[in-house]
Design a protein around this motif. Sequence first.
Motif, short mmCIF file in Angstrom:
data_model
loop_
_atom_site.label_atom_id
_atom_site.label_comp_id
_atom_site.label_asym_id
_atom_site.label_seq_id
_atom_site.Cartn_x
_atom_site.Cartn_y
_atom_site.Cartn_z
N PHE A 125 -5.22 11.39 4.19
CA PHE A 125 -4.34 10.93 3.12
C PHE A 125 -4.26 12.03 2.05
O PHE A 125 -5.26 12.70 1.77
N GLN A 171 -9.78 1.95 5.87
CA GLN A 171 -8.84 3.02 5.52
C GLN A 171 -9.53 4.22 4.89
O GLN A 171 -9.29 5.34 5.30
N MET A 211 -4.26 4.89 -2.47
CA MET A 211 -3.62 4.13 -1.39
C MET A 211 -3.09 2.79 -1.86
O MET A 211 -2.27 2.16 -1.17
N ARG A 258 -5.20 0.23 -2.35
CA ARG A 258 -6.08 -0.76 -1.73
C ARG A 258 -6.89 -1.48 -2.81
O ARG A 258 -7.40 -0.86 -3.73
N ALA A 261 3.56 7.32 -1.00
CA ALA A 261 2.69 8.38 -0.50
C ALA A 261 3.49 9.56 0.04
O ALA A 261 2.97 10.69 0.11
N CYS A 274 0.86 -1.17 0.00
CA CYS A 274 0.00 0.00 0.00
C CYS A 274 0.90 1.23 0.00
O CYS A 274 1.98 1.22 0.61
N TYR A 308 1.09 4.03 1.41
CA TYR A 308 1.42 4.75 2.64
C TYR A 308 2.21 3.90 3.62
O TYR A 308 2.63 4.39 4.67
N PHE A 356 -3.16 10.33 8.90
CA PHE A 356 -2.12 9.94 7.94
C PHE A 356 -0.75 10.33 8.48
O PHE A 356 -0.55 11.42 9.00
#
Length: 443
Positions: free
Chosen positions: A310, A267, A277, A279, A346, A163, A165, A338
């Motif tokens: 985010f 999330q 992200m 995801r 990210a 992911c 982040y 975040f």
Amino acid sequence: MPPEREKKTFAIFTLGCKVNQWESAFFRTALENGGWKEVSEDDEYEVAIVNTCIVTQKASHQSRQGIRRFIRNNPKAIVVATGCYAQVYPDELKNIEGLDLILGNTLKHALPSMVMVRGAQIPRRCLVEPFEGRGPLVPLEVIRFGERTRAYLKIQEGCESYCTYCIVPKARGPYKSLEPAHVLIMLDRLVREGYKEVVLTGIHLGKYGVDLKPQTNLVDLLQAIGRKKFPLRVRLSSIEPGEVEEGLIEMVASEIWLCRHLHIPLQSGDTQILRAMGRAYTPDQYRDLINKIKERIPLAAIGADVMVGFPGEDEVAFQNTYNLIKDLPISYLHVFPFSTRKNTPAAKLENRVQPEVIKHRTAALRELGRSKRSEFWEACIGKEFEVLVEGKKTGRHELVQGVTDNYISVYFSSPTAAPGDLVVLRLEPSHVQWQEAEPFLHP
């Protein structure tokens, strides 16, 4: 008869996830088996171990604080930093004066033997090695969890989701799973130690078995556990939305030894943010999954992680998240601002959300979480639950404290119930009125 030799002493400070807690329990088990004695941070100790976390900037800060606190409190002690911070950012830890040993995750298994063999003679070193390929996971004996009445069993290690982040794949490496036969052996040992509940945990639990030959999966493992008819209940830690299969839902619904509790990270409830992200699901897919679980298991506790702020999360995206959670039968929330992690995609994104906006949105979601939790409690009033007794609450009233299979912390009067017992309780409003502000802990 000569006096008994005084035992050498150690102290452990653990941050982060249940996997870290399990690994600290391994340190404790191995050192105590070797004749050492665990003491508190306030006592004199010869070795201090800080099991670090870096999932957020706050966790990194707390890890450094813990290391410096041990050094300050007992300058003569050997201080060891291990865990995810040590694995990914060892150069940052090298700057801490008085830190004797930095040991990455790949070498955690060797920590107890290094301490017992070298003791106070451990040289100042940084030992961090790269990860090797996939599994299987090396079995380690863990049977002591301090004063906890629940045991943990790490059955899976590693993450390959990346992911945008998240730093976890770099901290934990590729998938590794504990062979099913070893899982059953460890559960049997924990039963013989007197534990009545075991939490199966992993870094990416839903990927259990993909690295084994022949391949297996979490449902197959649970079926094997069920056939053994262990006198305990089993709880699952966090599982990704795409890995909550129909077979798993059916098992949680039908097997009384499997706790009615699923923690499923969300999330974000916004399609574009989820895509940014990295995801692998949409808000609609998440909604359908949660509703399916609640329809099949009405009293199941369903927890969710949600991230606030985010990069690129505008007011519309936040409202999409808020409204999705509001409409779903979520039982409790873990809300995280975040946190930028170096060396993640990210970290390079623009359109940052202002800190005061993040603070406001975080507060709004936490308030929503409290409301969802109250709704869940109310739905459980008048129903009977199996409660694991964890201890006593002292104060104006002498009460027994425990946790239901669907993860409600309760307090009730009982002249006979002792820590570790499983008792049946009909839930009444008075049983939950003693709750602290955030009673739910991530399993």
